[in-house]
Design an enzyme around this catalytic site. Structure first.
Site, mmCIF file in Angstrom:
data_model
loop_
_atom_site.group_PDB
_atom_site.id
_atom_site.type_symbol
_atom_site.label_atom_id
_atom_site.label_comp_id
_atom_site.label_asym_id
_atom_site.label_seq_id
_atom_site.Cartn_x
_atom_site.Cartn_y
_atom_site.Cartn_z
ATOM 1 C CG ASN A 44 -1.826 -1.181 1.287
ATOM 2 O OD1 ASN A 44 -2.421 -1.535 0.281
ATOM 3 N ND2 ASN A 44 -1.939 -1.802 2.441
ATOM 4 C CG HIS A 130 -11.049 -2.603 6.409
ATOM 5 N ND1 HIS A 130 -10.625 -2.639 7.721
ATOM 6 C CD2 HIS A 130 -10.039 -3.109 5.670
ATOM 7 C CE1 HIS A 130 -9.400 -3.135 7.769
ATOM 8 N NE2 HIS A 130 -9.011 -3.426 6.533
ATOM 9 C CD GLU A 174 -13.360 0.243 2.679
ATOM 10 O OE1 GLU A 174 -12.556 0.319 1.731
ATOM 11 O OE2 GLU A 174 -13.579 -0.809 3.292
ATOM 12 C CB SER A 178 -9.309 -2.148 0.375
ATOM 13 O OG SER A 178 -10.272 -3.011 0.913
ATOM 14 C CG ASP A 203 -11.745 3.526 6.230
ATOM 15 O OD1 ASP A 203 -10.704 4.020 5.760
ATOM 16 O OD2 ASP A 203 -11.763 2.428 6.829
ATOM 17 C CG HIS A 206 -7.175 1.640 0.260
ATOM 18 N ND1 HIS A 206 -6.009 0.929 0.109
ATOM 19 C CD2 HIS A 206 -7.938 0.921 1.123
ATOM 20 C CE1 HIS A 206 -6.068 -0.175 0.816
ATOM 21 N NE2 HIS A 206 -7.229 -0.209 1.450
ATOM 22 C CE LYS A 237 -4.304 0.050 4.138
ATOM 23 N NZ LYS A 237 -5.583 -0.135 4.789
HETATM 24 C C1 LIG Z 1 -6.036 -0.854 5.932
HETATM 25 C C2 LIG Z 1 -7.391 -0.384 6.278
HETATM 26 C C3 LIG Z 1 -7.734 -0.118 7.600
HETATM 27 C C4 LIG Z 1 -6.827 -0.431 8.750
HETATM 28 O O1 LIG Z 1 -5.752 0.439 8.833
HETATM 29 P P1 LIG Z 1 -4.422 -0.016 9.603
HETATM 30 O O2 LIG Z 1 -3.733 1.261 9.906
HETATM 31 O O3 LIG Z 1 -3.668 -0.896 8.666
HETATM 32 O O4 LIG Z 1 -4.860 -0.749 10.835
HETATM 33 C C5 LIG Z 1 -8.980 0.426 7.841
HETATM 34 N N1 LIG Z 1 -9.857 0.652 6.834
HETATM 35 C C6 LIG Z 1 -9.565 0.368 5.553
HETATM 36 C C7 LIG Z 1 -10.564 0.635 4.485
HETATM 37 C C8 LIG Z 1 -8.328 -0.170 5.237
HETATM 38 O O5 LIG Z 1 -8.040 -0.476 3.975
#
Ligand SMILES: *Cc1c(COP(=O)(O)O)cnc(C)c1O
Length: 387
Positions: A44, A130, A174, A178, A203, A206, A237
């Site tokens: 990522n 997620h 999101e 992802s 969220d 990404h 990421k």
């Molecule tokens: C990777 C991810 C997370 C978690 O984040 P980390 O910092 O790796 O714990 C949360 N939400 C989404 C959509 C993700 O892709």
């Protein structure tokens, strides 16, 4: 113990057993493992910041000054002024009054959602959200209504049907998904949230760093900061570091400091990480060519695959190529790995049965020549018969 062994045997029989495969070294978009170097299409590190000099130097300097750990929770003595500097920066970038940082995105989602809603409330959650969002809802005790992925009609049907039954209605999505690489229709979701009343949480895991002015994310790009109550994102990421944040109003942040258990009962991010996160935000703003190159290469790569007739999803730097069965995805993934590309098959339960895919996660380090070679190997890999 027998139950565990049965579980493992079943996963193995289905070809779905997950195993760990250590990397010996990484850098410049490549990894080396088992004595071989591979082009890494499963990270990522979208902007190639994880090895950036400014992050490494900021991390080293802060560690030399403050030590390796924050030594306690933010509410005890772990609260450094450095954390506040980062929170101020995130707030202004996100266009929200305040922000709060968390030790990981997983902890942020689980803690925020379970603090925000409880029994008697309802959460409307995209079906492809997620696991950390799913787990936060489960822990909250609120009723969960899952709407079909990015399906506004379905979301509205559910909101309409349940608008009087619950105290608080929280919509969660999101921004860049992802496993699909597509983007949610945020403005229309904000409209629905206003129409039926409630809160909207997004969220940007990404999206942060890649999209929006100075990498602020999709909410900022769509000028929706004032209509999205909580914007969560990660430093782990595109920002090449570690940890997460949420940007929101003053009362929401003060509430989380008092009620969010994953914030309260966990050690504060270490100073080196906080300094690297600040350096990452600065670097994204100072080096916009990282974002533009990534997006140009991604657009080119996706278009080239589509022209060859592949079932390619999404619009972002995440390029999923749907191949069908788990066996076919596994065989194609192995063939690409043999050819020197670290590509992973994504299979159920992560994606629905019959939609197993190869997921190409492009980064700033991947150039056109590498991507051209990759496409040639994809053609070969997908013509390998599966028995
Ligand atoms: C990777 C991810 C997370 C978690 O984040 P980390 O910092 O790796 O714990 C949360 N939400 C989404 C959509 C993700 O892709």
């Amino acid at each position: 113990m027998e139950r565990l062994e049965t579980f493992l045997q079943q996963r193995a029989d289905q070809g779905l057993l997950r195993t760990l495969r250590p990397v010996d070294s990484r850098g410049g978009g490549r990894i080396s493992r088992d004595g071989r170097e591979l082009i890494d299409l499963a990270s990522n590190d979208y902007l190639g910041l994880a090895n950036h000099r400014s992050l490494r130097e900021a991390m080293t300097a802060a560690t030399a000054q403050f030590g390796a750990s924050s030594c306690a929770s933010r509410l005890l003595s772990g609260d450094l002024s450095l954390h506040h500097a980062l929170e101020d920066r995130v707030a202004s970038l996100s266009g929200k009054p305040r922000a709060s940082v968390f030790s990981s995105g997983y902890q942020a989602n689980v803690g925020i959602i379970s603090a925000l809603v409880s029994k008697g409330d309802a959460v409307f959650s995209d079906r492809l959200n997620h696991a950390s969002i799913v787990d936060g809802i489960a822990l909250s005790g609120a009723r969960c209504f899952r709407f079909r992925h990015n399906d506004l009609d379905h979301l509205e049907t559910l909101l309409k049907k349940h608008s009087d039954d619950f105290k608080t209605r929280l919509i969660v999505t999101e921004t860049v998904f992802s496993m699909e690489g597509d983007v949610s229709p945020l403005e229309a979701m904000a409209d629905l949230k206003d129409k039926y009343g409630g809160l909207l949480m997004v969220d940007e895991a990404h999206a942060t760093g890649v999209y929006g002015p100075d990498g602020a994310g999709i909410v900022a790009e769509a000028r929706l900061a004032e209509r999205v109550e909580l914007t969560m994102g990660t430093f782990s990421k595109a920002l090449g570091s570690f940890g997460a944040y949420v940007a929101a109003s003053g009362p929401v942040i003060d509430f989380l400091i008092n009620a969010c258990r994953s914030f309260i009962y966990s050690t504060a991010l270490p100073p080196g990480i906080v300094a690297a996160n600040l350096a990452a935000l600065e670097t994204v703003a100072n080096e916009p060519f990282r974002r533009t190159t990534l997006i140009e290469n991604t657009t080119w790569f996706r278009q080239a695959l589509i022209e060859k007739g592949y079932d390619v999803r999404g619009t972002s730097q995440i390029v999923p190529l749907v191949v069908g069965s788990a066996e076919r995805a596994t065989a194609a993934g192995s063939a690409l790995q043999k050819a020197g590309f670290w590509v992973l098959p994504i299979r159920p339960p992560t994606v629905p049965a019959g939609e197993s895919r190869l997921r190409f996660s492009l980064t700033y380090h991947h150039d056109r020549q590498q991507l051209t070679d990759l496409i040639a190997h994809i053609d070969q890999a997908l013509h390998v018969p599966v028995y």
